[in-house]
Enzyme design. Structure first.
Site, PDB file in Angstrom:
ATOM      1  N   HIS A  60     -25.753-157.557 -33.675  1.00  0.00           N
ATOM      2  CA  HIS A  60     -25.925-158.825 -32.958  1.00  0.00           C
ATOM      3  C   HIS A  60     -24.651-159.267 -32.250  1.00  0.00           C
ATOM      4  CE1 HIS A  60     -29.857-159.069 -34.693  1.00  0.00           C
ATOM      5  NE2 HIS A  60     -29.370-159.037 -35.920  1.00  0.00           N
ATOM      6  N   CYS A  61     -23.779-158.336 -31.946  1.00  0.00           N
ATOM      7  CA  CYS A  61     -22.517-158.637 -31.278  1.00  0.00           C
ATOM      8  C   CYS A  61     -22.708-158.559 -29.765  1.00  0.00           C
ATOM      9  CB  CYS A  61     -21.452-157.633 -31.725  1.00  0.00           C
ATOM     10  SG  CYS A  61     -19.841-157.885 -30.954  1.00  0.00           S
ATOM     11  N   GLY A  62     -22.013-159.391 -29.048  1.00  0.00           N
ATOM     12  CA  GLY A  62     -22.061-159.354 -27.591  1.00  0.00           C
ATOM     13  C   GLY A  62     -21.520-158.059 -27.002  1.00  0.00           C
ATOM     14  N   PHE A  63     -20.784-157.295 -27.807  1.00  0.00           N
ATOM     15  CA  PHE A  63     -20.256-156.011 -27.341  1.00  0.00           C
ATOM     16  C   PHE A  63     -21.214-154.850 -27.615  1.00  0.00           C
ATOM     17  CE2 PHE A  63     -16.296-158.468 -27.980  1.00  0.00           C
ATOM     18  CZ  PHE A  63     -15.792-158.381 -26.688  1.00  0.00           C
ATOM     19  N   ALA A  64     -22.381-155.117 -28.211  1.00  0.00           N
ATOM     20  CA  ALA A  64     -23.344-154.053 -28.530  1.00  0.00           C
ATOM     21  C   ALA A  64     -23.730-153.195 -27.322  1.00  0.00           C
ATOM     22  CB  ALA A  64     -24.589-154.626 -29.206  1.00  0.00           C
TER      23      ALA A  64
END
Length: 183
Positions: A60-64
């Site tokens: 759920h990270c914006g860097f996924a």
């Protein structure tokens, strides 16, 4: 009599250790559980003598979306021996507690084919052995998608922040340097 009987299997095991076990770098000592199964990944057996990129990930990270670039890099360089391992972690509160969700993000959403482990702690005293040694050789991850480039001798030659995209020229140069390193 019982002591002698128990010693025989130990002697047999000691004599049958693989050649790479004696040369296993500290970084690769240990096992982690594979994401898609309960099988253990013997890090030494799988990665010793190979260039390696280790990335701590979170579903759920914006860097996924970096999974796409990491997968592209893996496909580009795996023929030259590059290995890649993603290690999901909830140390930054962005990994799902449900393994099925983590698997879906990695395999269905992003088509990851490189090695993924089940979630592991990556910071502090609870960090898995791999990440303790990565921190000793460079620094602990400061956020998700922190990237480590490891040479064929099991030494970190570079580390990159979450902000560094997989196609960044410095990251690519470090990976190419790891590939060119001698075993």
């Amino acid at each position: 009599m019982l002591k002698r009987w128990l010693a025989i299997p130990l002697l047999l095991l000691a004599g049958s250790a693989p050649a790479w076990a004696a040369d296993c770098p500290e970084l690769l000592q240990g096992e982690l559980t594979q994401l898609r199964s309960k099988q253990q990944i013997d890090l030494c057996q799988r990665f010793a003598g190979k260039p390696l990129v280790v990335v701590n990930t979170a579903s759920h990270c914006g860097f996924a979306p970096q999974f796409d670039g990491l997968e592209a890099m893996y496909k580009r360089y795996k023929g030259q021996g590059l290995e890649m391992m993603g290690v999901p972690s909830n140390d930054f509160n962005q990994e799902d507690k449900d393994l099925a969700v983590t698997q879906k993000v990695c395999y269905a959403n992003y088509g990851v084919t490189f090695t993924m482990t089940q979630p592991q702690p990556v910071r502090g005293s609870d960090a898995t052995h791999l990440f303790k040694v990565l921190a000793e050789q460079s620094s602990a991850p400061k956020w998700n998608f922190y990237k480590y480039v490891v040479d064929r001798q099991g030494r970190v030659i570079a580390n990159f922040s979450s902000l560094t995209k997989p196609d960044d020229p410095e990251f690519v140069a470090a990976v190419e340097k790891a590939i060119a390193s001698k075993p």
